[in-house]
Design a protein around this motif. Structure first.
Motif, PDB file in Angstrom:
ATOM      1  N   SER A  82      28.346   8.633 -32.326  1.00 32.59           N
ATOM      2  CA  SER A  82      29.473   8.519 -31.398  1.00 32.59           C
ATOM      3  C   SER A  82      30.638   7.828 -32.067  1.00 32.59           C
ATOM      4  O   SER A  82      30.474   7.050 -33.000  1.00 32.59           O
ATOM      5  N   ILE A  83      31.827   8.172 -31.601  1.00 31.13           N
ATOM      6  CA  ILE A  83      33.057   7.554 -32.080  1.00 31.13           C
ATOM      7  C   ILE A  83      33.947   7.266 -30.887  1.00 31.13           C
ATOM      8  O   ILE A  83      33.821   7.894 -29.828  1.00 31.13           O
ATOM      9  N   LYS A 124      39.882   8.925 -34.236  1.00 29.37           N
ATOM     10  CA  LYS A 124      38.689   9.119 -33.405  1.00 29.37           C
ATOM     11  C   LYS A 124      38.946  10.074 -32.250  1.00 29.37           C
ATOM     12  O   LYS A 124      38.516   9.868 -31.132  1.00 29.37           O
ATOM     13  N   ARG A 125      39.628  11.174 -32.544  1.00 31.48           N
ATOM     14  CA  ARG A 125      39.922  12.189 -31.526  1.00 31.48           C
ATOM     15  C   ARG A 125      38.923  13.325 -31.527  1.00 31.48           C
ATOM     16  O   ARG A 125      38.831  14.067 -30.566  1.00 31.48           O
ATOM     17  N   TYR A 126      38.197  13.521 -32.624  1.00 29.57           N
ATOM     18  CA  TYR A 126      37.222  14.597 -32.683  1.00 29.57           C
ATOM     19  C   TYR A 126      36.088  14.229 -33.628  1.00 29.57           C
ATOM     20  O   TYR A 126      36.198  13.334 -34.460  1.00 29.57           O
ATOM     21  N   LEU A 127      34.989  14.937 -33.477  1.00 27.58           N
ATOM     22  CA  LEU A 127      33.801  14.751 -34.299  1.00 27.58           C
ATOM     23  C   LEU A 127      33.186  16.129 -34.501  1.00 27.58           C
ATOM     24  O   LEU A 127      32.799  16.782 -33.539  1.00 27.58           O
ATOM     25  N   TRP A 128      33.153  16.594 -35.740  1.00 29.13           N
ATOM     26  CA  TRP A 128      32.594  17.910 -36.036  1.00 29.13           C
ATOM     27  C   TRP A 128      31.246  17.734 -36.704  1.00 29.13           C
ATOM     28  O   TRP A 128      31.093  16.935 -37.615  1.00 29.13           O
ATOM     29  N   ALA A 185      38.651   7.738 -23.577  1.00 27.45           N
ATOM     30  CA  ALA A 185      38.258   8.473 -24.789  1.00 27.45           C
ATOM     31  C   ALA A 185      36.778   8.278 -25.125  1.00 27.45           C
ATOM     32  O   ALA A 185      35.999   7.838 -24.305  1.00 27.45           O
ATOM     33  N   GLY A 186      36.414   8.669 -26.324  1.00 26.99           N
ATOM     34  CA  GLY A 186      35.043   8.571 -26.797  1.00 26.99           C
ATOM     35  C   GLY A 186      34.337   9.914 -26.806  1.00 26.99           C
ATOM     36  O   GLY A 186      34.455  10.692 -25.872  1.00 26.99           O
ATOM     37  N   ILE A 187      33.638  10.186 -27.912  1.00 32.24           N
ATOM     38  CA  ILE A 187      32.909  11.436 -28.104  1.00 32.24           C
ATOM     39  C   ILE A 187      31.531  11.072 -28.644  1.00 32.24           C
ATOM     40  O   ILE A 187      31.403  10.167 -29.461  1.00 32.24           O
ATOM     41  N   ALA A 188      30.507  11.805 -28.218  1.00 26.15           N
ATOM     42  CA  ALA A 188      29.159  11.568 -28.742  1.00 26.15           C
ATOM     43  C   ALA A 188      28.404  12.881 -28.877  1.00 26.15           C
ATOM     44  O   ALA A 188      28.566  13.779 -28.055  1.00 26.15           O
TER      45      ALA A 188
END
Length: 107
Positions: A56-57, A91-95, A68-71
Motif C-alpha cells: 500500500s501507498i 503516491k497517486r498510483y501503484l502498478w 487518498a491511498g491505494i492498496a
C-alpha cells in the motif's frame, strides 16, 4: 510441463472510503483485492491478514490525512506471480504485473 497457473477465484476492486470494514470476510473468498481511498496515514494502516501480502501507498503529508491511498492485497500462494512495476513520488498510483506465463495482466 511448464508454469503451473493457479486457478483464481476472484478479483475485487473496492473504493473502501477509509478503513475497509469486513476486510477479513472478503479475503476468505478472493485472491486479489485492489483498494482505493484507503485513507491510510502513518498512524493508521490496513490490518494485516494471515496468508495475504499487502502493498500500500499513501501521500505522506499532514494535509493528506483522511484522503487518498491505494492498496493491492493478494494471497501469499501467488507471490511468485506478482511484481511491483511502478509507483510515483506523489503516491497517486501503484502498478503491479501479474505474470501468468503466456499473458500478463497489469493493474
Amino acid at each position: 510441463m511448464g508454469l503451473q497457473i493457479p486457478q483464481f477465484k476472484k478479483f475485487m476492486f473496492w473504493n473502501c472510503r477509509g478503513y475497509p470494514w469486513g476486510l477479513r470476510d472478503v479475503a476468505q473468498v478472493i485472491d486479489f483485492l485492489f483498494l482505493v481511498e484507503t485513507w491510510e496515514h502513518d498512524a493508521k494502516h490496513i490490518p494485516k491478514l494471515d496468508g495475504y501480502f499487502i502493498k500500500s501507498i499513501w501521500p505522506h503529508s499532514k494535509g493528506n490525512i483522511g484522503c487518498a491511498g491505494i492498496a493491492h492485497i493478494y494471497h501469499e500462494s501467488l507471490d511468485n506471480y506478482i511484481k511491483l512495476c511502478k509507483d510515483d513520488d506523489y503516491k497517486r498510483y501503484l502498478w503491479i504485473e501479474i505474470n501468468l506465463g503466456k499473458e500478463n495482466l497489469y493493474t
